[in-house]
Scaffold this motif. Sequence first.
Motif, PDB file in Angstrom:
ATOM      1  N   LEU A 156      68.318   4.854  30.535  1.00 20.86           N
ATOM      2  CA  LEU A 156      67.254   5.720  31.028  1.00 20.86           C
ATOM      3  C   LEU A 156      65.932   5.051  30.677  1.00 20.86           C
ATOM      4  CD1 LEU A 156      68.757   9.061  29.704  1.00 20.86           C
ATOM      5  CD2 LEU A 156      68.720   8.256  32.067  1.00 20.86           C
ATOM      6  N   PRO A 157      64.878   5.417  31.370  1.00 25.58           N
ATOM      7  CA  PRO A 157      63.606   4.788  31.009  1.00 25.58           C
ATOM      8  C   PRO A 157      63.244   5.119  29.560  1.00 25.58           C
ATOM      9  CG  PRO A 157      63.295   6.524  32.638  1.00 25.58           C
ATOM     10  CD  PRO A 157      64.758   6.371  32.451  1.00 25.58           C
ATOM     11  N   PRO A 158      62.631   4.150  28.877  1.00 22.64           N
ATOM     12  CA  PRO A 158      62.313   4.401  27.476  1.00 22.64           C
ATOM     13  C   PRO A 158      61.386   5.601  27.320  1.00 22.64           C
ATOM     14  CG  PRO A 158      61.252   2.412  28.290  1.00 22.64           C
ATOM     15  CD  PRO A 158      62.191   2.858  29.344  1.00 22.64           C
ATOM     16  N   THR A 212      72.941   7.093  29.482  1.00 22.51           N
ATOM     17  CA  THR A 212      74.007   8.000  29.890  1.00 22.51           C
ATOM     18  C   THR A 212      75.260   7.164  30.121  1.00 22.51           C
ATOM     19  OG1 THR A 212      73.459   7.811  32.208  1.00 22.51           O
ATOM     20  CG2 THR A 212      72.445   9.613  31.009  1.00 22.51           C
TER      21      THR A 212
END
Lengths: 835, 396
Positions: B110-112, B126
């Motif tokens: 996921l984006p940081p 995920t």
Amino acid sequence: MKLLWIALIREALKRPWQLVLTILSVASGVAVVVGVDIANTSALSEFERANKTVDGVATHRIVGGTNGLDESIFRLVKVDLALRNAAPVVESSVTIEGESGSYRLFGIDPISDFRVRGLSNGLQFESDSGDGQQDWPLFAIETEVQADSNGHVVVNAGSKFQTFKLMPSSADQSSAQKESGERILVTDISWAQSFLDMSGRLSQIELKLESAEQIDQVKAALPASVRLVDIELYNGAKRDMTRAFRVNLSALGLLALVIAMFLIYSSVSFQIVRRRRLIGLFRLGGVSSVQLATVLIVESIAFAFLGVLVGLVLGYFLAVLLSALVTGTINALYFSLASSSVLFTPFVAIKAGLLGVGATLLSSIVPILAVSRTQPVRLIHGDRSNQPLGRLSRWLFPIAVVSFLFGGMLLLLPGMPLYIAFAGLFFLICAMALLTPVVIERICLLGRKVEIPGKGLLAKMVVLNVAAHQKRTSVAVAALSVAVSATLGVALMIDSFRFSVEQWLEGYLRSDVYISAASSVDGSLSNTFLADLSLISGVKSVATATRHSIVTNQGPLTLFVLDTDVSGFSGFQIVEQHVEDLWRSFQEDETVLISEPYSRHNQLQAGESVMIPTEKGSQEFLIAGVYRDYSSDRGLIAMSRATYQRYFNDQKIVSAALVVDKNTQVEEVINTVQTADSAPSGLFIRSNQSLKEQTLTVFDQTFRITEVLRWLAIFVSVVGIVSALMALQLERMREYAAMKAVGFSHWQLGGQILFETGVTGLIAGIMAVPIGLVLALSLIKVINLRSYGWSMQTIFDPQLIVQSLVLAVTAALIAGLYPAWQLWRINLSAGLRSE
Amino acid sequence: MSDWAAFQRRKIPVHWLWIGCVSLVLLVGILYSLLKPSERKESVQSLSSFLSDIPSDYFAKAVKGKQISFPTDHGAHPDFRQEWWYYTGNLVSDSGDLFGYQLTIFRFALPPQNVSLDSKWQTSSTWMAHFAITDVTANQFYFTDDFSRGALGLAGTKTDPFSVWLNRWSVKELESTCSNCLAMQLKAGMGDIEIDLQLKSSSPPVLQGDNGFSKKNADGTVASYYYSYPSLGSSGTIRIGETVHSVTGSSWMDREWSSAVLAKGQSGWDWFALHLDAHTQLMLFQVRDSQNPANTYRTAHLIRNDGDNVIFESESISMTEIDWWKSPTTGSNYPVAWQFSSEKKDASFSITVRPQIQNQELDLAFRYYEGAVFVEGEVIDKEIKGKGYMELTGYE
């Protein structure tokens, strides 16, 4: 045959307004039934729809105590039990700055949720504002939220505020935007936990379980502190909470139909009586009684059909009005429900059609059969005051007595479903209505004998006229009686109810200042704040109370947890007591009190025990007493805070009550509380007086729909009485013309007409009083007790009785106005020649 | 004379009556159709929503020349957008029944987030896993999946000893009896199917492509890090329904991590892991370019236990579909049988691949075909007959 048709229709069309009134009678009865039906089903379907939005395909729910459950349970479910379809949920009621009302905020795990609930379907969770600044994503489901120019909204939960980025929710643009009820916000579970201070805890875990073994497996694996709840059972129980309310509404709707039936009967007989000469001629000309009956029945079915069509349209518009009221009441009494779109289904139309046609047939069959069996010669030369009931009138009295006894039996049979009690009530009403013609006859017989002295010529004529025509008007009068008695009965019931609630509030609200956290669901008062409250000068004592809702298969169960001294405790109005020293037992022996509705719904008495699912597993508690309570129709279990904390790990306190020194101004204390440093934002602070007023306002709100239906019943009956009396008077224009010819003035004749209709109305009103009283008693002692479990004192306010008399007379006078006015326009020669 | 004429003579406007009735019926009809409840559409979260819209510049890129090292690279690479631990195998039971299995654990980044939340659910990844069993003898295919976020210890990896898991499914390193080899315990199960296998590699991993740098298109702008354990001796149990089978056979493990899957225009891939005989394996894939088939990129790796491996470039391999199967459930058409050949000197081969059973489609949120195959033909002038696995993606 064809000729018979044409002739009958032609004859009927000579008085088109009478046709219109027949159709209107059917229509108004059907409309009220349809309106109530639609409003009820729409509310139910909105309930189902809202459940579907929130539950998706979830079948079960793991719930903890009143404070949620530890998130490690989710690990247990996913890893140890290897359940594929499980979704963790954090939820809370929140508000949005600049928007009114509350929202339900769900913190979900999208990759778990899509399997179980589907709230996250179509939502893009990852936000990237481009400047490296992470936004808190928030979705509004099926509702419109106004964001600022940057797309931000400020969400408030308890004392916490957080700016969220409102994300576009592509899902379900087509569905209606909700203005009230449960408006749903969705965010990621991590943001929700952080924002709601729920780190490490979940509100629930939603599951989709596929087999009985799987259910048993989960049950066996769960620790005692959490429980598995069947969502279908839970929603079903929740839906059932509103059943009594809905049955009550339907009954009021049906009452309108019953009244309409009297009117249909009255107008169909009228049509027949008016055409009896013609009918007699046809019978002499060889038309058989079966043929005649067939034609008349087909004719009334045709009227019924037209009436149903008009009724459906009227009913639809009525439903729009009623829907809002139904939803409002459900919101106030049971649970949050969005205002439903009005749902018109073919089923409603078919039901209405059957009811309308059936009611018409049922009410017109007697006069039709009577006329088709009568000797044709008698029809032609028969006396003008032909008996609409035919030979049946002899049987009226015994039928009424049997009906009364049967109705009374149904009403009083214990343990029967609510609609049986209502059926009993209907029999009672019908019995009373059937007695009306008999009573009117007696009154008139009496009236003939009365010597009216002096210039009483007109008065004498009035009495004689009323007596002469009573057979033609008695059914319409009975309808008016029923309607007026229904209004009276319902009004007396509401009045008694309100009086009881007032009395109860008086004893129950012992404190001077009531404080509750902003959101009754999730807000709470901090210990510091509570400690500060007791330090305010003039405050004698601080009591706290919190309602905790526990999710069970039987629906929500409400624990009323309180921490109070003995004087606060004495606010409980005990109706049943098992233990000598209630206060000590309640404080020290872990006993509970249950409210009267809870006792009735669950058939529990003082001395028995009640099972409560706690965080230490299901526990039995002794019921020390039963107390009167009107605040919840599902019922409450009252428990001392000490007991509660032994079984639940939940410190939350939602409201506090202060007793103030006699010498201290309540306003001063309220000001001090408001400005306390430790006071959380958005506190509700009310004085004893304003809380009482507020409670009664809610009470009045919930009865608004009853009021509306009551007035609808009146409206239907006024239409009926107006049409019946007006028809009678217009029929007699020739008579009036003759009287005018012999020198009676307009004023005298007009006065006579009004006097006559007024007397008729008065008789209806007088008849309505005993029926109304019986109705009120049945509602108070049987229906309400069985529907809601509330017992109440019976108050008969004479003012209400006078009001209903006035109502009956006014309705009747309105009926006389038009004929009286016609007198001025009457053309003597034409009037004399008519017929 | 009709009845209606009678009506008309009475000057009752009959047409109004008709118009009234008809419009009432119409009104009711319209109201009904307007107010009829609309069913809420059930949609499935697609894989693309995990992947798309997350700019790749958050993530590291696979570049040529990086040294792959163990055991570190067995574990997760959070800097990269996605990676997977891919296990497939062909097994035979004591009673001679044939089985195939697949267990894949995927990680998606996921984006940081630069906010620190007071929640253990906060995560940067995920996880998704697919698990399938082919019961060849019974002609049955079972598949399922599971998801988790990389939080609360629900999914993740460890490097020493190596393990990767998602909820209850896991692959864990066992203590090895030899140096340079890897032994693992593979466990997965849900509903009707369950597997418990011990996998043993007697040789070190094989680095695919250029020392582990595996190009997915000709210029290498899309590439991954990729290594395999092509021959893992396997033994354990498979449960289908109530029946437990003791099985032995051979598995293949693939490890890949990257931040890009497909180049622009590429529509999917066909990937094969074939045990040709006891000593020879062939890894072969093509990434298809649907717009410009000439740009389809192919590569193959002939792995021999004596270490004399051969890498084949695009132009030296021919791959031809020879049979298609249309899924009755989804309607997708898959090329389930293939003819591969290469004239490459000293490494020529001509083999045919056929599915062990037809229906091995995973109709999941991310839909593809992955199944056990038979392979036969000639490899360097030697007749071979073996088994393997085939993956077909991007078909509709």
